[in-house]
Each structure stands twice: as C-alpha cells, then as structure tokens.
Design an enzyme around this catalytic site. Structure first.
Site, short mmCIF file in Angstrom:
data_model
loop_
_atom_site.label_atom_id
_atom_site.label_comp_id
_atom_site.label_asym_id
_atom_site.label_seq_id
_atom_site.Cartn_x
_atom_site.Cartn_y
_atom_site.Cartn_z
N CYS A 112 54.85 -20.44 -10.91
CA CYS A 112 53.79 -19.77 -10.16
C CYS A 112 54.00 -18.27 -10.05
CB CYS A 112 53.63 -20.39 -8.78
SG CYS A 112 53.27 -22.16 -8.81
N HIS A 247 49.47 -15.47 -4.74
CA HIS A 247 49.43 -16.76 -5.42
C HIS A 247 48.70 -17.75 -4.53
CE1 HIS A 247 50.41 -20.45 -7.33
NE2 HIS A 247 51.33 -20.80 -6.44
N ASN A 277 45.62 -24.67 -6.70
CA ASN A 277 46.79 -23.94 -7.17
C ASN A 277 46.81 -23.98 -8.70
OD1 ASN A 277 49.36 -23.09 -7.94
ND2 ASN A 277 50.42 -24.21 -6.32
#
Length: 320
Positions: A112, A247, A277
């Site tokens: 990520c 993020h 996500n």
C-alpha cells in the site's frame, strides 16, 4: 531543480460492486461494512482486466492530461503487489503498450506504500539527472489474492490504477513540485499483513491475511509520525497543509490520523467509500479524483501518505 507534477490519470474496472451485491456472495452486510470501514462499493476486475491493462489506461490518461506523448518520457516506475507475472516487470509491458522503448521501466513492491516508494524513487532519479520526465504508476488487482471466505478482509479491497507524470523544472522558492519525502519499513511486523504464498515458498500466489486491529494501531502511530517528519524537513506546520491525500484503507484510520495532526476531515481527500482499499493505486487515484473535481488547485500544498504490509510507510509533500 524539482520534480513537478504535470499530469494525472486513473482507471477503474468496469464492474462496480456495492456492499449489498457483495453480501449475496459473502457472509456480511452493507451496515457491517459501512460502520467499520466507510466503504459503500468497490470496483473488481474481470478476467480481461489486469494490473497492466489498468496501469496502461491510467498512464495514457496522465500523458493526455500533461499534453505530452510517450516519446517525451524517459522513465516508468510502477508500484504493485499484484503484477501480471512474476516477471517481466509489469512496467515494461506498460511501456510497450504505450509505444515506448529503450528507457528504464521497472516495478516497485511496497504494497500500500508502493506509490510513495515509486514516487520517491522517480523523484531521486530526476534530481540526480538520470531522468527528465517520468510516469509513476500505482496499479493493483487485489481481488485476485483475496480469500472470499474471509469476510473480515475480502470486503475491504478493490482494484484500480492511478498515475502521475512528473518532470524536472527549475522552480523558485515556494514553487511547484515535490518538496520533501520520507520512507520507512519495519519487517518485524510482517505477519500482521501479508500474503501466505509466493514463488520461493509455496510456489503458489497465496491469499491476503491481516490482523486488522494491530494494523490499525500501527498505522495511526506511524503515519502521524512520518507526516511530522516531512513537515519538519520542509519547514512547514500542519496548518500550512491545504489537502492530505492518504492511502484509502479505512475511514477510521483517516479520521484518527487527521485528528492527531489537528486537521479537519474537510481537508482530507476521501475516496475509500467508492473505491475501497486499492493498495498502491489508492493515493494517485484519490489525487486524480480531487484534482479533476476542482478541490486540489494549482499552488495548493498537498501531503501524500500511506502505510502497507511489511510494514512499510511514507509521506511526500508537494505543491500542486
């Protein structure tokens, strides 16, 4: 000399899946997902959509936004944890699809945080003179590595891609470009967020595994710390920031991080509700959305931040 952002682009799969639709195949509910994550939907790639194909669309959109072609590019750095193949690097395939040849193109793997690692790498190469103009991409098809029997994790993720075009420019004090960046990693906590497979261990791709509560705790602490590091290096204060583009992992993490810095959620770009996500794709995807809808304007001071499996984490401060 600074790396200045001159174009952005993004790409999403055609298939948008709401929480209600997901609840038809997974033991979950719209209410359960919304309350814990803020997610209402996500985009999932079909069999004809890959990390490479989404990355190519996003990269071309960024080139178009910058008003240039692949002939003007001399570097591609692509962040992904879900490459099309173990090798060659997906970046080389994107280069070929865009019609480029000869210049360096490679992948970066930091999950990520991958886009922050890729952006910092490209920025360093531009500052050193190794490149003049680069495409930096975050692209993922996390749906390929989800365990659809694990309702605590499979509801959290989606697929997509985002891309920046950055170029070397001589700028005056206070001008546009990447001002400061910081990257970190701590392998001690690798078992909290990982994939239980790989070519060298099981010989299989594996599935994503996560200890959500522990990840949440580390995320809030690490992100607030690295944001302060970057601000200190840049000689700025939290109140100087116009926007945070984080993020997009979980709405609760975004809120907790903003509160630790004393910032309003009105200054945080949130797309987790519609994209879920998307790992390395989430930061450039969110930035592109906020730029295109007019929130991020030329001259704004913008903080990018992310944390992912490894653990890896980082942040970059730029002036749009």
């Amino acid at each position: 000399m600074r790396s200045v952002l001159v174009g952005t682009g993004s790409a999403l799969p055609k298939n948008c899946v709401s929480n209600a639709e997901l609840a038809e195949r997974v033991d979950t509910s719209d209410e359960w997902i919304r309350e814990r994550t803020g997610i209402t939907q996500r985009y999932l790639a079909d069999e004809n959509e890959t990390t490479g194909s989404l990355a190519t669309i996003a990269a071309q959109a960024a080139l178009d936004d910058a008003g240039i072609t692949i002939a003007d590019i001399d570097l591609i750095v692509l962040a992904t944890a879900t490459p099309d193949n173990t090798f060659p690097a997906t970046a080389t395939q994107v280069q070929h699809r865009l019609g480029g040849k000869g210049f360096p193109a490679f992948d970066v793997a930091a999950v990520c945080s991958g886009f922050l690692y890729a952006l910092s790498t490209a920025d360093a190469m531009i500052r050193s003179g190794m490149a003049r103009r680069a495409i930096v991409i975050g692209a993922e098809t996390f749906s390929r590595i989800l365990d659809w029997e694990d309702r605590t994790t499979c509801v959290l993720f989606g697929d997509g891609a985002g891309a920046f075009v950055i170029e070397a420019q001589d700028v005056e004090e206070g001008g546009a470009g990447i001002i400061a960046s910081r990257l970190h990693a701590d392998g001690e906590h690798g078992e909290m967020l990982y994939v239980d497979g790989g070519p060298s261990t099981t010989g299989e791709v594996g599935k994503l595994r996560m200890k959500g509560r522990e990840v949440f705790r580390h995320a809030v602490t690490n992100l607030s710390s690295v944001l302060r590091e970057v601000l200190e290096e840049a000689g700025c204060q939290p109140e100087d920031i116009d926007w945070i583009v984080p993020h997009q992992a979980n709405l609760r993490i975004l809120d907790a991080t903003a509160r630790k810095l004393g910032l309003s959620m009105d200054q945080v770009v949130v797309t987790v509700d519609r994209h879920a996500n998307t790992s390395a794709a989430s930061v450039p995807l969110a930035y592109d959305v906020a730029k295109k809808d007019g929130r991020i304007k030329k001259g704004d001071l913008v903080m990018l931040e992310a944390m992912g499996g490894g653990f890896t984490w980082g942040a970059s401060l730029l002036r749009a």
